[in-house]
Motif scaffolding. Structure first.
Motif, short mmCIF file in Angstrom:
data_model
loop_
_atom_site.label_atom_id
_atom_site.label_comp_id
_atom_site.label_asym_id
_atom_site.label_seq_id
_atom_site.Cartn_x
_atom_site.Cartn_y
_atom_site.Cartn_z
N HIS A 286 1.07 -0.89 -0.04
CA HIS A 286 -0.13 0.32 0.14
C HIS A 286 1.00 1.22 0.32
CE1 HIS A 286 -3.47 -2.69 0.35
NE2 HIS A 286 -2.65 -2.94 1.79
N GLU A 287 2.17 1.33 -0.22
CA GLU A 287 3.05 2.31 0.10
C GLU A 287 2.67 2.87 0.83
OE1 GLU A 287 3.42 4.18 -4.02
OE2 GLU A 287 3.91 1.74 -4.61
N LEU A 288 2.23 3.05 2.33
CA LEU A 288 1.94 3.81 3.46
C LEU A 288 3.26 4.21 4.09
CD1 LEU A 288 -1.66 1.52 4.60
CD2 LEU A 288 -1.48 4.11 3.39
N ASP A 289 3.34 5.84 4.26
CA ASP A 289 4.41 6.24 5.31
C ASP A 289 3.82 6.10 6.42
OD1 ASP A 289 6.02 7.32 2.48
OD2 ASP A 289 4.35 9.28 2.98
N CYS A 290 4.85 6.14 7.90
CA CYS A 290 4.91 5.93 9.01
C CYS A 290 3.87 7.02 9.50
CB CYS A 290 6.24 6.47 9.46
SG CYS A 290 8.01 5.68 8.77
N ILE A 291 3.62 8.25 8.78
CA ILE A 291 2.43 9.22 9.42
C ILE A 291 1.16 9.07 9.03
CG2 ILE A 291 4.04 10.70 9.60
CD1 ILE A 291 3.03 11.94 7.56
N ASP A 292 1.21 7.46 8.04
CA ASP A 292 0.17 7.72 7.83
C ASP A 292 -1.26 6.73 8.83
OD1 ASP A 292 -0.26 8.60 5.37
OD2 ASP A 292 0.66 6.99 3.77
N CYS A 293 0.21 6.06 9.68
CA CYS A 293 -0.32 4.60 11.06
C CYS A 293 -0.24 5.54 12.31
CB CYS A 293 0.16 3.85 10.84
SG CYS A 293 -0.32 2.32 9.82
N HIS A 294 0.63 6.65 12.62
CA HIS A 294 0.77 7.37 13.71
C HIS A 294 0.15 8.77 13.63
CE1 HIS A 294 3.43 4.14 15.25
NE2 HIS A 294 4.41 4.39 14.23
N THR A 295 0.07 8.79 14.34
CA THR A 295 -0.96 10.05 14.60
C THR A 295 0.40 10.94 14.95
OG1 THR A 295 -1.25 10.36 17.13
CG2 THR A 295 -3.20 9.29 15.45
N SER A 296 0.30 12.41 14.75
CA SER A 296 0.74 13.33 15.24
C SER A 296 1.18 13.51 17.06
CB SER A 296 0.03 14.64 15.24
OG SER A 296 -0.75 15.31 15.87
N ARG A 297 -0.02 12.16 17.51
CA ARG A 297 0.52 12.97 18.80
C ARG A 297 1.17 11.57 19.36
NH1 ARG A 297 -4.90 14.58 18.41
NH2 ARG A 297 -5.48 11.74 17.49
N ASP A 298 1.33 10.96 19.02
CA ASP A 298 2.23 9.85 19.32
C ASP A 298 3.47 9.83 18.75
OD1 ASP A 298 0.56 6.92 19.05
OD2 ASP A 298 0.96 6.78 17.02
N ILE A 299 3.47 10.96 17.66
CA ILE A 299 4.65 11.34 17.65
C ILE A 299 5.55 12.61 18.62
CG2 ILE A 299 6.98 12.61 15.86
CD1 ILE A 299 5.17 10.77 13.89
N MET A 300 5.07 13.78 17.88
CA MET A 300 4.68 14.85 18.93
C MET A 300 4.25 14.81 20.19
SD MET A 300 3.44 17.43 15.45
CE MET A 300 4.77 19.34 16.33
N GLY A 301 3.71 13.54 20.85
CA GLY A 301 3.22 14.11 22.03
C GLY A 301 1.73 14.73 22.09
N ASP A 302 1.45 14.30 23.30
CA ASP A 302 -0.32 15.44 23.23
C ASP A 302 0.24 16.32 24.74
OD1 ASP A 302 0.35 13.73 25.80
OD2 ASP A 302 -1.87 12.30 25.47
N GLY A 303 1.09 16.34 25.13
CA GLY A 303 1.48 17.46 26.57
C GLY A 303 1.94 17.27 27.34
N TYR A 304 1.14 15.68 27.43
CA TYR A 304 1.98 14.91 28.84
C TYR A 304 3.28 14.83 28.81
CZ TYR A 304 -3.27 15.10 29.60
OH TYR A 304 -4.52 15.53 29.72
N ILE A 305 3.46 14.09 29.75
CA ILE A 305 4.94 13.45 30.34
C ILE A 305 4.56 11.92 30.83
CG2 ILE A 305 7.08 13.52 31.28
CD1 ILE A 305 6.91 16.64 31.86
N TYR A 306 5.03 11.25 29.52
CA TYR A 306 5.13 9.71 29.61
C TYR A 306 6.40 9.68 29.79
CZ TYR A 306 0.27 10.06 27.58
OH TYR A 306 -0.47 10.57 27.15
N LYS A 307 6.48 8.06 30.90
CA LYS A 307 7.48 7.15 31.45
C LYS A 307 7.61 5.76 30.47
CE LYS A 307 7.25 9.01 36.39
NZ LYS A 307 5.71 7.96 37.14
N ASN A 308 6.94 5.87 29.77
CA ASN A 308 7.10 4.54 29.09
C ASN A 308 6.57 5.02 27.06
OD1 ASN A 308 8.57 2.75 30.53
ND2 ASN A 308 6.44 3.18 31.28
N MET A 309 7.55 4.70 26.51
CA MET A 309 6.48 4.77 25.41
C MET A 309 5.87 4.06 24.81
SD MET A 309 8.32 3.19 21.25
CE MET A 309 8.18 1.71 21.90
N TYR A 310 5.42 3.41 25.02
CA TYR A 310 4.11 2.75 23.99
C TYR A 310 3.22 2.90 25.36
CZ TYR A 310 4.94 -0.21 29.17
OH TYR A 310 5.04 0.05 30.95
#
Length: 631
Positions: A286-310
């Motif tokens: 399907h030639e999907l880019d990484c950003i086609d699955c991952h949201t901006s909140r996955d990558i840029m965060g949502d403002g919270y501090i997380y201690k684990n990536m998952y």
């Protein structure tokens, strides 16, 4: 008539005053957002340099500062913010953060910036954990539960693991401007993702004053939607997910030249070469880019501090494909400030009011996955290609009894990076650059390894409570050499949870296959059960891996081994809420083989309910009777 004339003059005067006020306000607002364009010595020297984007047609000094009226280079550059990169974290609040404050606050807290998870798990794995939360810099904020979090800079800690992180692991975090190496260059701050670098790390644009100069992006144009090659710059190391997604593997080939003077058909960072395997179905088919699955909140965060990536990542396979019993959920865009509406302004396809968008596992809307007329679709953000999604709900193949405990990646992963026997050497006689401190200091790390595997892979219970692939994380052997060349210790296994043992982590390799692993293949291979390349001796009641560690009396390529009929474990899982498969689960995994001898297809009705193993004798009697009839 006289009265009407007076009223008109009053109204007219008010309109004139209002008009002057609006003009004044407009002029001042223009001055606030962008300096009025005029002669600039910047473009006189940097003739031909690309415009950043249609939304960034500002004067150079609006972002870079400096003095555009000076013809002398030194004077013109005086007062510039962060030199060539105004988005660097030392000044991004004054530059990009001026207009993009919301995004700046998110990125500042994202785990790609803080690296809290990497640091925490490394310190855990090396037996140096304490109650302090460390990150790439000091930070104060709130976690996903609203609790206040104080993050200390890792530069304050000089434990063994801390130094290893600063000198060995930290060059990929988005706060570092990495200009060295091959095909691994990235800028710092916002530019880390929004500016693309060439393989050799030189500028290839039209500005003749910096043409072919190292340490610059490929061009001066912004990439509002980061491309795969941006992700590749960092994610080709450690888990190598960018490699596996595109169907590439870096092999141990002793740098044998196969193309001119260079090793391998494709050269990547640190003089590693890669060969080709089948890539992820989302990329190949399907030639999907990484950003086609991952949201901006996955990558840029949502403002919270997380201690684990998952915990920061908000997407899952079930979001788009559903589960065995439940279809994907969706919501409707009802607000003009909805994030999915705003973000899609840069996409090939824009969302609208009333659009029915699929929800992530955190209940927020995807910006490119939608529901329409009973079906689900995804469109690629950059190219605008629309794909109808396969929904697995009520599919017999996904309705096997007990498989609700499986993560999708357990059956659909094809290549999982496994590095066994990671020998890490710290030598005080060397000097190495400390990325976080920004200086060369005494002491240097380097490593070598014993073995790499891709398939098959061991399974364990991940942080979601599902059984999925795991990988050594890391199976470290530490050697310490002092300033006089003496080995203070050699190939030492760090303590974890009070004893010297190997560490494992749950892992999604991003090499997904459309067709799942066959039932017989999975249950018939002891490697999946964690026994490695098992050598089975019924007489000695032993199952061991042939790759044996003589110094630690444990198999390298196995989590479990059986000796004299007793089962032993070589290590433990690092991440919270994850664990090695227990004895009962192992027995269940292996025992089903007695049925798979005849009933090889998992979709048969036979496996849609709990197996009654008391009937096996009856089944075998029927089987023997049929065999006698054949003869």
């Amino acid at each position: 008539m006289l009265m009407i004339s007076k009223i008109y003059k009053v109204v007219n005067t008010k309109n004139i005053i209002l008009a002057f006020f609006l003009i004044f306000l407009f002029i001042n607002l223009r001055g606030f957002t962008s300096t009025k364009k005029s002669y600039s010595s910047c473009v006189a020297c940097h003739s031909g340099i690309e415009t950043v984007s249609k939304n960034h047609e500002f004067n150079c000094i609006d972002c870079h500062k400096g003095d555009e009226k000076k013809d002398n280079k030194k004077e013109a550059h005086k007062g510039m913010l962060c030199g060539k990169n105004p988005s660097d974290i030392s000044c991004w609040e004054k530059t990009c953060g001026n207009c993009h404050y919301f995004e700046w606050e998110r990125v500042k807290h994202t785990i790609m910036m803080t690296n809290i998870g990497i640091i925490k798990n490394l310190m855990n794995a090396w037996g140096e954990a304490n109650n302090t939360i460390y990150g790439t810099m000091e930070l104060h904020g709130r976690d996903e539960n609203g609790e206040i979090v104080n993050v200390d800079s890792i530069k304050k800690n000089d434990s063994f693991a801390s130094i290893a992180y600063r000198k060995f692991c930290s060059s990929c975090h988005v706060g570092y401007d990495k200009w060295w190496g091959y095909n691994s260059h990235h800028s710092s701050g916002c530019a880390a993702c929004h500016w693309v670098h060439s393989e050799s790390g030189v500028y290839e644009g039209k500005d003749s004053s910096i043409k072919k100069t190292r340490g610059y992006p490929k061009s001066h144009k912004i990439s509002s939607l980061p491309e795969n090659e941006v992700c590749f710059k960092c994610h080709n190391r450690s888990g190598r997910i960018s490699l596996h997604y595109e169907g590439l593997v870096d092999a141990n080939n002793s740098l044998i030249p196969t193309k001119g003077i260079y090793p391998g058909r494709t050269l990547i960072s640190e003089l590693r070469n890669v060969y080709h395997i089948k890539g992820d179905v989302h990329f190949v088919k399907h030639e999907l880019d990484c950003i086609d699955c991952h949201t901006s909140r996955d990558i840029m965060g949502d403002g919270y501090i997380y201690k684990n990536m998952y915990k920061q990542v908000e997407i899952s396979c079930e979001d788009c494909h559903g589960s065995a019993k439940k279809k994907p959920e969706f919501g409707i865009i009802l607000k003009e400030n909805d994030g999915a509406l705003i973000e899609s302004q840069n996409y090939a396809i824009q969302n609208k009011f009333g659009s029915k968008l699929v929800k992530t596992k955190k209940g927020r809307l995807y910006s490119n996955v939608y529901y329409k007329d009973g079906d689900y679709y995804l469109f690629s953000k950059r190219k605008g290609r629309v794909y109808k999604l396969t929904i697995i709900t009520k599919d017999k193949k996904h309705n096997i009894y007990g498989h609700d405990k499986l993560d999708c990646t357990a059956c659909h992963s094809k290549a999982v990076q496994q590095c066994y026997g990671c020998h890490t050497i710290y030598d005080e006689q060397l000097k190495q650059y400390d990325v976080i401190k920004g200086e060369i200091t005494e002491g240097g790390f380097y490593e070598k390894e014993d073995l790499r595997k891709l398939y098959p892979f061991p399974l364990a219970v991940n942080e979601k409570g599902k059984i999925g692939p795991i990988t050594p994380g890391c199976q470290t052997f530490l050697t310490y050499i002092d300033k006089n060349g003496n080995k203070l210790f050699e190939d030492k296994i760090p303590e974890f949870k009070g004893k010297r043992q190997f560490k494992y982590v749950s892992f999604y390799s991003h090499n997904t296959a459309e067709k799942a692993i066959d039932c017989v293949e999975c249950h018939g291979q002891l490697y999946f059960a964690g026994f490695g390349d098992a050598l089975v001796s019924i007489r000695n009641r032993t199952i061991v891996s042939p790759i044996w560690c003589e110094t630690c009396e444990k198999p390298l390529g196995a989590i479990n081994f059986i000796k004299n009929g007793k089962i032993y474990s070589t290590g433990s899982m690092v991440r919270e809420e994850s664990r090695i498969i227990n004895k009962e689960e192992l027995m269940s995994f292996i025992r089903v083989n007695s049925c798979l001898l005849c009933h090889k297809k998992g979709e048969e009705n036979f496996y849609e309910k709990k197996i009654n193993y008391n009937r096996i004798g009856e089944c075998l009697s029927v089987y023997r009777s049929k065999q006698r009839d054949l003869h």
